[in-house]
Design a protein around this motif. Sequence first.
Motif, mmCIF file in Angstrom:
data_model
loop_
_atom_site.group_PDB
_atom_site.id
_atom_site.type_symbol
_atom_site.label_atom_id
_atom_site.label_comp_id
_atom_site.label_asym_id
_atom_site.label_seq_id
_atom_site.Cartn_x
_atom_site.Cartn_y
_atom_site.Cartn_z
ATOM 1 N N LEU A 334 1.101 -0.873 -0.060
ATOM 2 C CA LEU A 334 0.093 -0.343 0.107
ATOM 3 C C LEU A 334 0.891 1.402 0.000
ATOM 4 O O LEU A 334 1.844 1.484 0.710
ATOM 5 C CB LEU A 334 -0.676 -0.162 0.724
ATOM 6 N N GLY A 362 -2.065 -1.296 -7.170
ATOM 7 C CA GLY A 362 -2.357 -0.148 -6.418
ATOM 8 C C GLY A 362 -3.970 0.145 -5.603
ATOM 9 O O GLY A 362 -4.345 0.625 -5.074
ATOM 10 N N LYS A 363 -4.501 -0.881 -5.415
ATOM 11 C CA LYS A 363 -5.832 -1.113 -4.742
ATOM 12 C C LYS A 363 -6.161 -1.491 -3.551
ATOM 13 O O LYS A 363 -4.687 -1.776 -2.523
ATOM 14 C CB LYS A 363 -6.969 -2.397 -5.276
ATOM 15 N N SER A 364 -7.097 -1.249 -2.636
ATOM 16 C CA SER A 364 -7.503 -1.659 -1.680
ATOM 17 C C SER A 364 -6.589 -2.744 -0.761
ATOM 18 O O SER A 364 -6.117 -4.329 -1.484
ATOM 19 C CB SER A 364 -8.957 -0.988 -0.886
ATOM 20 N N LEU A 365 -6.221 -2.881 0.477
ATOM 21 C CA LEU A 365 -6.166 -3.903 0.992
ATOM 22 C C LEU A 365 -6.768 -5.013 1.094
ATOM 23 O O LEU A 365 -6.378 -6.124 1.056
ATOM 24 C CB LEU A 365 -5.900 -3.792 2.416
ATOM 25 N N LYS A 366 -8.201 -4.634 1.165
ATOM 26 C CA LYS A 366 -9.487 -5.759 0.532
ATOM 27 C C LYS A 366 -9.165 -6.309 -0.381
ATOM 28 O O LYS A 366 -9.313 -7.390 -0.265
ATOM 29 C CB LYS A 366 -10.603 -5.144 1.086
ATOM 30 N N SER A 367 -9.198 -5.623 -1.324
ATOM 31 C CA SER A 367 -9.340 -6.598 -2.693
ATOM 32 C C SER A 367 -8.131 -7.006 -3.166
ATOM 33 O O SER A 367 -7.907 -8.220 -3.493
ATOM 34 C CB SER A 367 -9.228 -4.977 -3.208
ATOM 35 N N GLN A 368 -7.008 -6.576 -2.587
ATOM 36 C CA GLN A 368 -5.190 -7.147 -2.476
ATOM 37 C C GLN A 368 -5.689 -8.563 -1.835
ATOM 38 O O GLN A 368 -5.620 -9.892 -2.445
ATOM 39 C CB GLN A 368 -4.150 -6.398 -1.436
ATOM 40 N N LYS A 370 -8.314 -10.467 -1.446
ATOM 41 C CA LYS A 370 -9.316 -11.166 -2.291
ATOM 42 C C LYS A 370 -8.097 -11.986 -2.787
ATOM 43 O O LYS A 370 -8.397 -12.999 -3.445
ATOM 44 C CB LYS A 370 -9.906 -10.227 -2.500
ATOM 45 N N GLY A 384 2.673 -1.045 3.795
ATOM 46 C CA GLY A 384 2.173 0.128 3.522
ATOM 47 C C GLY A 384 2.943 1.080 4.077
ATOM 48 O O GLY A 384 4.252 0.348 5.112
#
Length: 425
Positions: A334, A362-368, A370, A384
């Motif tokens: 991040l 650079g996506k959100s942590l949640k998306s990473q 997943k 991060g």
Amino acid sequence: MPMDKITAVKGIKDILPSETPGWQKVETTARAIFERFGFHEIRVPIMEKTALFQRSIGEATDIVEKEMYTFRDRDEELLTLRPEATACVIRAYVEHNLASAEPVTKLFTIGPMFRRERPQKGRYRQFHQIDVEVFGDDTPASDAEVIFMLMHFLDVAGVENLSLEINSLGCKDCRPGFSRAVVAYLGQFQDGLCPDCQRRLTTNPLRVFDCKVEACGRIISDAPRILDHLCPECLDHFDRVKGFLDDLNLEYAVNSNMVRGLDYYTKTAFEVKSGKLGAQNSLAGGGRYDGLVALLGGPDVAGVGFGIGMERLLTCLPDTEENVGKTDIFVAALGTRALKFAFKLTGLLRRSGFTAATDYSGKSLKSQMKRADKMQSAFTLIIGDSEMDSGRAVLRNMKTKNQQDLLLESLPEALINILKSEVIL
RNA sequence: GUGGGUGUAGCUCAGCUGGUCAGAGUGCCGGGUUGUGGCCCCGGAGGUCGAGGGUUCGAACCCCUUCACUCACCCCA
């Protein structure tokens, strides 16, 4: 406006990433088992001079008459995409004088074949065969050994509910007589035969034997049988092949109606069938072809071999869940500095032999997270810009959900140690 | 080469006798948690209903043509 899509050629298919593991597995076990029997791999071109197939397969066969992909090269030479492998392997065997290196040569090859037929279940215009050939051994034992290897391989590969059928087709001494007897017999019932068989009567009378039309079947059931017309040598050979198969406890059925499509087969012929295949139920076939090597300009050595249809074999395999390549560690980054760090770290881990993944978008942590989950990642390293500042990164065990902090300065070594101990379990 | 079947979202498929019929599930993306996955909930993107023509006030649906895929015959692995 979108351009027209260019699609694959009819009857020619892509083997997609979800399918390649199955293919690789089959190829790997074939190589392993064949080596065990003393076979070595040869790789031959998929293109040959047209004359090679005309001479070996036979001018009057369907393959040569209407199924070959033949084209004129720029220098006017006629070339053909191979419709089968045996002729190619023999060509190489003769061309490189493999016969003089050892008395018996055992070869196998794996690759695509091309036949321009109407596609259907288990039949494609480009299909793949595992092809096995033995040169220089005319003994019944070698027939039986080759059949045994075939059945053993199919067993290890995981194919179930197979049936093995064998027959003898006679040799150049006894087959012509049998052929005449068949023509004479069938001639009496000509009007009762289906149109196809009436045509076969002149083109390839022996093919009437595997006609599926009921009326033809009744006529054929009383037709002369090849096994009654075998010369003493062929009869003896066949008996001994059966004897060896019995010695190996192989189950088989003698099918005197089985005829092979290619002209060059002599004596032993065999076929492996499976009920899972639909109309094209033969997943492997082969036989002896004494005389073929000489016909192609080589020494007069004997030959036996078989071909296995890969596509058909694969459809016979029970559905196994493809285990997609698991990921050892996913690096979730991040922030700009963390991304740069993750890039270097991922490279380093891969160089150390681990399956590492990361995401540069650079996506959100949640998306990473997943993504990490989708990849069945064993660990996820979260890093991060705040970790960059504090000098510690978070390592999460995806299964246990345990997390621990790791010092950035010793991170690669620490990760490698953890991965080494955990991943193997 | 000859016959039958099928073509609707990335995938699997619903769509009654032509009149909100352009849908569901799954997958993908996002949100529910300012930086934590699977389950659950919510939202979003995505289809000229294979293509062309015709009948009709109106066609995914009926007719014709064409293409593709598929199964079978032939033949073979």
